[in-house]
Write an enzyme that holds these catalytic residues in place. Structure first.
Site, short mmCIF file in Angstrom:
data_model
loop_
_atom_site.label_atom_id
_atom_site.label_comp_id
_atom_site.label_asym_id
_atom_site.label_seq_id
_atom_site.Cartn_x
_atom_site.Cartn_y
_atom_site.Cartn_z
N CYS A 66 0.78 -1.24 -0.26
CA CYS A 66 -0.22 0.08 0.11
C CYS A 66 0.93 1.36 -0.21
CB CYS A 66 -1.01 0.09 1.34
SG CYS A 66 -1.91 1.38 1.21
N CYS B 251 -6.59 -3.39 7.00
CA CYS B 251 -7.76 -2.42 6.75
C CYS B 251 -8.85 -3.30 6.02
CB CYS B 251 -7.15 -1.34 6.24
SG CYS B 251 -7.06 -1.49 4.52
#
EC number: 2.8.1.13
Length: 356
Positions: A103, A201
């Site tokens: 990410c 997440c």
């Protein structure tokens, strides 16, 4: 004219205080939350999740309190292809990936920076605990450990390029977490005592095997546990359920504890052995990035971490093949394919790569 900076706001205390500090320093601050969870992905709302609706609501309130413009931008498509699909593919290939590193590499310091530049910003900013400095002798930007050893996040930032470092601000590098919470309370931020987000997440319940099975049900097949000689010891549920060094949850009764020492995806085998078998002193890494210099020319003494939670260990790195060979002074427990190895020279991040 004030320099414009776009800060990624997760609704947590770190990015909120980072936004406040930047405004205090005289920057023209814009807050942005990156929407990354695909709409067709079910996930439970949990306090602290960096991508949830509650995170957007918290970030909205903080931006209003700080009197800065705030927007939510859609990064779902690129997140799906670069982070979620990568995460699933790596597990199905018998590896244990770190999605936060992917990410940071592809979303936060690449796509996000590009969007910020379209908004006319010179910098992006994050609430990471790390320090960016310019080395006046070499002219290169350096990434250094934060003041708070316990919260230091340089391990997940080793992929940053010179251009990204030049255009990124990390205002929390000189603060401890306790001080950041204190500042948040002093300025009346509602997120001052909000818990840190620790789960992946896009998998709030942390059950990554369930997540992969829901996404790719036909790719997970039962197979066999074998010993180092290849003798079958029992059936496993599918290789995504296991990682190197694992002892619990194997479902084997062999009269002694055994550990996962290797995963062979092409044969759908999970190899188990004694604890001594999971200690190794050498690894090979590719997809390597170096920060203080362009490339490694010869041997170098460093300290190295083989996972985020690991202790650093003395090692020698040297160029090898398309990457680097890392030789540790003492054997390391459960070196795992797919994880990152990160190199340090004192407080300076030398670089890192993916363990092959």
């Amino acid at each position: 004219m004030k320099e414009k900076v776009v800060i990624g706001m997760s609704g947590g205390v770190d990015s909120s205080v980072a936004a406040y500090l930047l405004k205090e320093q005289g920057y023209d601050v814009i807050g942005i939350t990156m929407e990354v969870i695909p709409r067709n992905l079910e996930f439970e709302e949990r306090e602290g999740g960096c991508c949830s609706l509650s995170a957007v609501n918290d970030a909205t309130r903080v931006a209003a309190k700080l009197d800065i413009p705030y927007y939510v931008l859609n990064f779902k498509e690129v997140f799906e292809s670069k982070v979620i699909n990568y995460f699933i593919d790596e597990y199905l290939a018998g590896k244990t990936p770190n999605p936060c590193i992917a990410c940071n590499k592809f979303i936060k310091f690449d796509e996000f920076l590009k969007r910020a530049e379209l908004l006319g910003a010179k910098y992006i900013a994050t609430g990471h605990y790390a320090i960016i400095e310019k080395d006046e002798k070499t002219g290169r930007f350096l990434l250094k450990r934060s003041k708070d050893d316990k919260k230091d996040q340089t391990y997940v930032l080793y992929n940053m390029t010179q251009y990204q470092l030049e255009h990124t601000l990390m205002p929390l590098g000189g603060f401890t977490k306790d001080k950041v919470r204190e500042i948040a309370r002093e300025i009346g931020l509602s997120v001052a005592n909000k818990k840190d987000s620790e789960e992946i997440c896009f998998i709030p319940d942390n059950d990554y095997a369930r997540f992969i099975k829901e996404r790719r049900p036909n790719d997970i097949k039962a197979g066999y546990f074998v010993d180092v000689e290849g003798n079958r010891l029992g059936k496993h549920k599918g290789i995504v359920h296991y990682t190197i060094g694992q002892r619990k949850g194997l479902g084997l009764s062999l009269g002694k504890p055994v550990y996962v020492i290797d995963i062979i995806p092409e044969k759908n085998l999970v190899v188990v052995g004694d604890e001594k078998d999971i200690f190794k002193d050498t690894l090979y890494a590719e997809d390597v990035n170096f920060i203080p210099f362009e490339k490694l020319e010869g041997e170098m003494k460093v300290t190295a971490k083989i996972r985020y939670s690991a202790k650093e260990a003395d090692a020698i790195i040297k160029p090898y093949g398309n990457g680097v060979l890392v030789k540790f002074e003492t054997p390391q427990r459960a070196i795992t394919k797919g994880q990152s190895v990160v190199f340090y020279d004192g407080d300076i991040v030398v670089g890192g790569g993916i363990i092959k």
